[in-house]
Design an enzyme around this catalytic site. Structure first.
Site, mmCIF file in Angstrom:
data_model
loop_
_atom_site.group_PDB
_atom_site.id
_atom_site.type_symbol
_atom_site.label_atom_id
_atom_site.label_comp_id
_atom_site.label_asym_id
_atom_site.label_seq_id
_atom_site.Cartn_x
_atom_site.Cartn_y
_atom_site.Cartn_z
ATOM 1 N N HIS A 134 0.647 -0.931 -0.209
ATOM 2 C CA HIS A 134 -0.767 -0.037 -0.129
ATOM 3 C C HIS A 134 1.357 1.094 0.017
ATOM 4 C CE1 HIS A 134 -3.357 -2.811 1.709
ATOM 5 N NE2 HIS A 134 -4.199 -1.758 0.476
ATOM 6 N N LYS A 138 -0.567 4.914 4.335
ATOM 7 C CA LYS A 138 -1.738 4.425 4.894
ATOM 8 C C LYS A 138 -0.095 3.815 6.870
ATOM 9 C CE LYS A 138 -3.692 -0.734 4.411
ATOM 10 N NZ LYS A 138 -4.818 0.015 5.074
#
Length: 226
Positions: A134, A138
């Site tokens: 990600h 995040k």
């Protein structure tokens, strides 16, 4: 309908855009305006049909407590807080709130969860690993989707020990790879999100669904109704 979106990050902003496109009114409140859920008073929340949270693991618990305590209808796409799930279920039940949470508000995630279960059944003696990648913003690791994929694999085959490897790179919207390896071959199941729009669309549809309902749901249990 009128929705309150908590979080001015990339996903929260996209949720607001999708809600507008679907004909809804939207108010967006950023974390700087809502320290310790200070903005989420009963009179303020009463003006909205549903609340959608895409904030951070640090902020979401206070937001949930405030919204559920006031009987709001709430959709939570933030992850990294599930150690508090039992408390939130109990609070929602006591206050007559509507509460829907999940790790992957997209058709692709839900389809991958179903296929993962079948793979675990079909290859019971393989070694399974999940690698998730990600964007660098995040906050939680492993991702909620990776944890749900592991749960799906182990639900289908309780003997599996599934390692999760987490990577944070650039602006990656979401990449999950399930790898099943034996002495003879390797199987890969990959889900790559090209953008956050699929998650935003699912969250808005979930907010439309929960309006007027009382109870607690996990997104995968109602996704087919959207």
């Amino acid at each position: 309908m009128l929705f309150l979106v908590l979080g001015r990050g990339k996903t929260g902003s996209l949720v607001a855009d999708v809600a507008h496109e679907r004909g809804h009114g939207v108010r967006v409140v950023g974390e700087e305006e809502n320290r310790n859920a200070a903005a989420l008073t009963g009179p303020f929340l009463a003006g909205f049909d549903a609340v959608i949270d895409f904030t951070t693991p640090e902020s979401v618990v206070s937001n949930m407590r405030a919204c559920l305590a006031n009987g709001a209808h709430m959709v939570v796409g933030t992850t990294g807080w599930y150690q508090h799930l039992d408390d939130m279920r109990s609070l929602a039940a006591r206050r007559g709130a509507g509460f829907l949470y999940g790790t992957g508000f997209s058709i692709g995630v839900q389809a991958t969860l179903r296929v993962a279960k079948e793979l675990a059944k079909a290859a019971p003696h393989y070694r399974f690993t999940i690698t998730e990648t990600h964007h660098t913003d995040k906050k939680d690791a492993p991702s909620g989707t990776a944890l749900s994929l592991r749960q799906a694999l182990q639900a289908a085959n309780p003997s599996l020990q599934v390692e999760i490897v987490s990577k944070r790179e650039g602006d990656v919207a979401g990449l999950h790879v399930i790898e099943a390896v034996s002495e003879n071959d390797r199987i890969e199941l990959k889900l790559e999100a090209f953008s956050r729009r699929g998650f935003a669309d699912g969250a808005v549809r979930a907010a439309e669904w929960i309006v007027g309902k009382t109870g607690v749901w996990e997104f995968s249990t109602i996704a087919s109704e959207l």
